[in-house]
Design a protein around this motif. Structure first.
Motif, PDB file in Angstrom:
ATOM      1  N   CYS A  56      -2.880  80.450  23.758  1.00 36.68           N
ATOM      2  CA  CYS A  56      -2.116  81.072  22.672  1.00 36.68           C
ATOM      3  C   CYS A  56      -2.981  81.563  21.525  1.00 36.68           C
ATOM      4  O   CYS A  56      -2.493  82.285  20.661  1.00 36.68           O
ATOM      5  CB  CYS A  56      -1.091  80.075  22.122  1.00 36.68           C
ATOM      6  SG  CYS A  56       0.136  79.572  23.328  1.00 36.68           S
ATOM      7  N   THR A  57      -4.229  81.174  21.459  1.00 37.30           N
ATOM      8  CA  THR A  57      -5.044  81.476  20.290  1.00 37.30           C
ATOM      9  C   THR A  57      -6.185  82.447  20.548  1.00 37.30           C
ATOM     10  O   THR A  57      -6.755  82.970  19.592  1.00 37.30           O
ATOM     11  CB  THR A  57      -5.645  80.182  19.708  1.00 37.30           C
ATOM     12  OG1 THR A  57      -6.455  79.555  20.713  1.00 37.30           O
ATOM     13  CG2 THR A  57      -4.550  79.226  19.262  1.00 37.30           C
ATOM     14  N   GLN A  58      -6.544  82.670  21.792  1.00 37.24           N
ATOM     15  CA  GLN A  58      -7.649  83.558  22.135  1.00 37.24           C
ATOM     16  C   GLN A  58      -7.250  84.406  23.340  1.00 37.24           C
ATOM     17  O   GLN A  58      -6.358  84.037  24.087  1.00 37.24           O
ATOM     18  CB  GLN A  58      -8.908  82.759  22.507  1.00 37.24           C
ATOM     19  CG  GLN A  58      -9.540  82.016  21.372  1.00 37.24           C
ATOM     20  CD  GLN A  58     -10.959  81.613  21.723  1.00 37.24           C
ATOM     21  OE1 GLN A  58     -11.797  82.456  21.981  1.00 37.24           O
ATOM     22  NE2 GLN A  58     -11.222  80.316  21.722  1.00 37.24           N
ATOM     23  N   PRO A  59      -7.952  85.522  23.537  1.00 36.29           N
ATOM     24  CA  PRO A  59      -7.666  86.332  24.722  1.00 36.29           C
ATOM     25  C   PRO A  59      -8.222  85.658  25.978  1.00 36.29           C
ATOM     26  O   PRO A  59      -9.354  85.888  26.373  1.00 36.29           O
ATOM     27  CB  PRO A  59      -8.359  87.668  24.426  1.00 36.29           C
ATOM     28  CG  PRO A  59      -9.434  87.336  23.457  1.00 36.29           C
ATOM     29  CD  PRO A  59      -8.943  86.160  22.671  1.00 36.29           C
ATOM     30  N   GLY A  69       3.767  81.994  29.333  1.00 36.98           N
ATOM     31  CA  GLY A  69       2.756  81.051  28.901  1.00 36.98           C
ATOM     32  C   GLY A  69       2.263  81.296  27.494  1.00 36.98           C
ATOM     33  O   GLY A  69       1.388  80.597  27.014  1.00 36.98           O
ATOM     34  N   GLY A  70       2.815  82.286  26.795  1.00 30.41           N
ATOM     35  CA  GLY A  70       2.402  82.549  25.434  1.00 30.41           C
ATOM     36  C   GLY A  70       0.992  83.075  25.307  1.00 30.41           C
ATOM     37  O   GLY A  70       0.326  82.849  24.313  1.00 30.41           O
ATOM     38  N   PHE A  71       0.516  83.753  26.334  1.00 26.38           N
ATOM     39  CA  PHE A  71      -0.849  84.244  26.327  1.00 26.38           C
ATOM     40  C   PHE A  71      -1.075  85.220  25.181  1.00 26.38           C
ATOM     41  O   PHE A  71      -0.374  86.214  25.044  1.00 26.38           O
ATOM     42  CB  PHE A  71      -1.186  84.926  27.647  1.00 26.38           C
ATOM     43  CG  PHE A  71      -1.113  84.006  28.830  1.00 26.38           C
ATOM     44  CD1 PHE A  71      -1.888  82.863  28.882  1.00 26.38           C
ATOM     45  CD2 PHE A  71      -0.285  84.293  29.888  1.00 26.38           C
ATOM     46  CE1 PHE A  71      -1.834  82.019  29.976  1.00 26.38           C
ATOM     47  CE2 PHE A  71      -0.219  83.448  30.989  1.00 26.38           C
ATOM     48  CZ  PHE A  71      -0.993  82.307  31.036  1.00 26.38           C
ATOM     49  N   ALA A  72      -2.092  84.971  24.375  1.00 23.33           N
ATOM     50  CA  ALA A  72      -2.409  85.813  23.224  1.00 23.33           C
ATOM     51  C   ALA A  72      -3.043  87.129  23.641  1.00 23.33           C
ATOM     52  O   ALA A  72      -3.022  88.088  22.869  1.00 23.33           O
ATOM     53  CB  ALA A  72      -3.338  85.054  22.275  1.00 23.33           C
ATOM     54  N   VAL A  73      -3.610  87.189  24.837  1.00 24.85           N
ATOM     55  CA  VAL A  73      -4.344  88.385  25.255  1.00 24.85           C
ATOM     56  C   VAL A  73      -3.459  89.634  25.265  1.00 24.85           C
ATOM     57  O   VAL A  73      -3.926  90.722  24.916  1.00 24.85           O
ATOM     58  CB  VAL A  73      -5.027  88.183  26.629  1.00 24.85           C
ATOM     59  CG1 VAL A  73      -4.034  88.104  27.760  1.00 24.85           C
ATOM     60  CG2 VAL A  73      -6.057  89.265  26.883  1.00 24.85           C
ATOM     61  N   TYR A  74      -2.176  89.490  25.587  1.00 21.54           N
ATOM     62  CA  TYR A  74      -1.313  90.658  25.699  1.00 21.54           C
ATOM     63  C   TYR A  74      -1.065  91.335  24.340  1.00 21.54           C
ATOM     64  O   TYR A  74      -1.283  92.536  24.212  1.00 21.54           O
ATOM     65  CB  TYR A  74      -0.007  90.304  26.405  1.00 21.54           C
ATOM     66  CG  TYR A  74      -0.240  89.802  27.811  1.00 21.54           C
ATOM     67  CD1 TYR A  74      -0.643  90.675  28.819  1.00 21.54           C
ATOM     68  CD2 TYR A  74      -0.095  88.457  28.133  1.00 21.54           C
ATOM     69  CE1 TYR A  74      -0.878  90.221  30.109  1.00 21.54           C
ATOM     70  CE2 TYR A  74      -0.326  87.998  29.420  1.00 21.54           C
ATOM     71  CZ  TYR A  74      -0.723  88.882  30.397  1.00 21.54           C
ATOM     72  OH  TYR A  74      -0.965  88.442  31.667  1.00 21.54           O
ATOM     73  N   GLY A 109     -14.107  83.273  22.738  1.00 22.38           N
ATOM     74  CA  GLY A 109     -15.153  82.410  22.194  1.00 22.38           C
ATOM     75  C   GLY A 109     -15.190  81.047  22.854  1.00 22.38           C
ATOM     76  O   GLY A 109     -14.679  80.860  23.969  1.00 22.38           O
ATOM     77  N   THR A 110     -15.783  80.108  22.155  1.00 22.62           N
ATOM     78  CA  THR A 110     -15.894  78.754  22.691  1.00 22.62           C
ATOM     79  C   THR A 110     -14.512  78.171  22.917  1.00 22.62           C
ATOM     80  O   THR A 110     -13.538  78.552  22.280  1.00 22.62           O
ATOM     81  CB  THR A 110     -16.698  77.840  21.755  1.00 22.62           C
ATOM     82  OG1 THR A 110     -16.113  77.891  20.452  1.00 22.62           O
ATOM     83  CG2 THR A 110     -18.142  78.242  21.688  1.00 22.62           C
ATOM     84  N   ILE A 157     -16.565  96.651  24.222  1.00 31.01           N
ATOM     85  CA  ILE A 157     -16.433  95.202  24.376  1.00 31.01           C
ATOM     86  C   ILE A 157     -16.087  94.590  23.021  1.00 31.01           C
ATOM     87  O   ILE A 157     -16.750  94.855  22.019  1.00 31.01           O
ATOM     88  CB  ILE A 157     -17.730  94.575  24.926  1.00 31.01           C
ATOM     89  CG1 ILE A 157     -18.084  95.197  26.281  1.00 31.01           C
ATOM     90  CG2 ILE A 157     -17.576  93.054  25.046  1.00 31.01           C
ATOM     91  CD1 ILE A 157     -19.405  94.727  26.858  1.00 31.01           C
ATOM     92  N   VAL A 158     -15.043  93.772  23.025  1.00 31.19           N
ATOM     93  CA  VAL A 158     -14.603  93.058  21.834  1.00 31.19           C
ATOM     94  C   VAL A 158     -14.777  91.578  22.135  1.00 31.19           C
ATOM     95  O   VAL A 158     -14.196  91.063  23.094  1.00 31.19           O
ATOM     96  CB  VAL A 158     -13.117  93.358  21.515  1.00 31.19           C
ATOM     97  CG1 VAL A 158     -12.670  92.615  20.278  1.00 31.19           C
ATOM     98  CG2 VAL A 158     -12.884  94.856  21.383  1.00 31.19           C
ATOM     99  N   SER A 159     -15.592  90.903  21.332  1.00 32.61           N
ATOM    100  CA  SER A 159     -15.844  89.486  21.609  1.00 32.61           C
ATOM    101  C   SER A 159     -15.615  88.654  20.360  1.00 32.61           C
ATOM    102  O   SER A 159     -15.584  89.162  19.241  1.00 32.61           O
ATOM    103  CB  SER A 159     -17.273  89.285  22.121  1.00 32.61           C
ATOM    104  OG  SER A 159     -18.195  89.699  21.131  1.00 32.61           O
ATOM    105  N   HIS A 160     -15.471  87.362  20.590  1.00 35.06           N
ATOM    106  CA  HIS A 160     -15.225  86.419  19.500  1.00 35.06           C
ATOM    107  C   HIS A 160     -16.185  85.244  19.635  1.00 35.06           C
ATOM    108  O   HIS A 160     -16.414  84.739  20.733  1.00 35.06           O
ATOM    109  CB  HIS A 160     -13.780  85.924  19.571  1.00 35.06           C
ATOM    110  CG  HIS A 160     -13.472  84.805  18.629  1.00 35.06           C
ATOM    111  ND1 HIS A 160     -13.418  84.984  17.273  1.00 35.06           N
ATOM    112  CD2 HIS A 160     -13.234  83.497  18.849  1.00 35.06           C
ATOM    113  CE1 HIS A 160     -13.148  83.820  16.696  1.00 35.06           C
ATOM    114  NE2 HIS A 160     -13.027  82.907  17.635  1.00 35.06           N
TER     115      HIS A 160
END
Length: 171
Positions: free
Chosen positions: A52-55, A75-80, A13-14, A145-148
């Protein structure tokens, strides 16, 4: 029995939307070129903390391997873990009869309809190129597709562009 292939695409998202308060006139006019908001959001997008909060990964279409085993060194990536959670749910919903290929599409994330339309065109082009690569290997993938948030608007704009380019009419 040949397995179905599925492209699973996450669109965030934004990004830094509260920063829009720094430059309300630019946002209201949808003219963000050179604005303080754009410069600040661009700078924030380079800081791994905000992944950390969004993909999020890089700008554009990026393949990734879902995992719960990523460390803070990554890096704490939330996408994984988001991707891995989706994969586990998909396994229960669709079973083992398919191969899932995971991607994330990174865009500016700015509060701008013009930017979202531009990013929709980029997404359409990049996703079309990826599908061509699959088809060159004899695979016609399904796409999920998964979007926010406003990422959904990027996806909807992409759908409208694809429909227009393929001669579909909506009434």
């Amino acid at each position: 029995v040949e397995k179905t292939h599925r492209i699973v695409l996450f669109v965030h998202g934004t990004f830094g939307s509260t920063l829009g308060l720094l430059d309300i006139p630019s946002i209201m006019k949808d003219n963000l070129k050179g604005s303080l908001y754009t410069k600040t959001a661009r700078s924030m997008r380079k800081d791994r903390f905000f992944f950390c909060t969004q993909p999020l990964l890089h700008r554009g279409l990026t393949a990734f391997e879902p995992s719960f085993d990523r460390t803070s060194d990554d890096g704490g990536f939330a996408v994984y873990p988001i991707g891995k959670s989706f994969d586990r749910m998909a396994h229960h919903a669709w079973g083992d009869g398919e191969v899932r290929h995971y991607y994330v599409f990174g865009w500016s994330g700015l509060l701008s309809q013009n930017k979202r339309r531009h990013e929709a065109l980029r997404l359409l082009n990049e996703l079309s190129e990826e599908v061509k690569k699959f088809k060159a290997r004899g695979i016609s993938p399904k796409i999920t597709i998964v979007s926010h948030s406003h990422g959904g608007n990027v996806v909807l704009n992409m759908g409208l562009l694809a429909a227009e380019l393929n001669g579909y009419a909506f009434s």
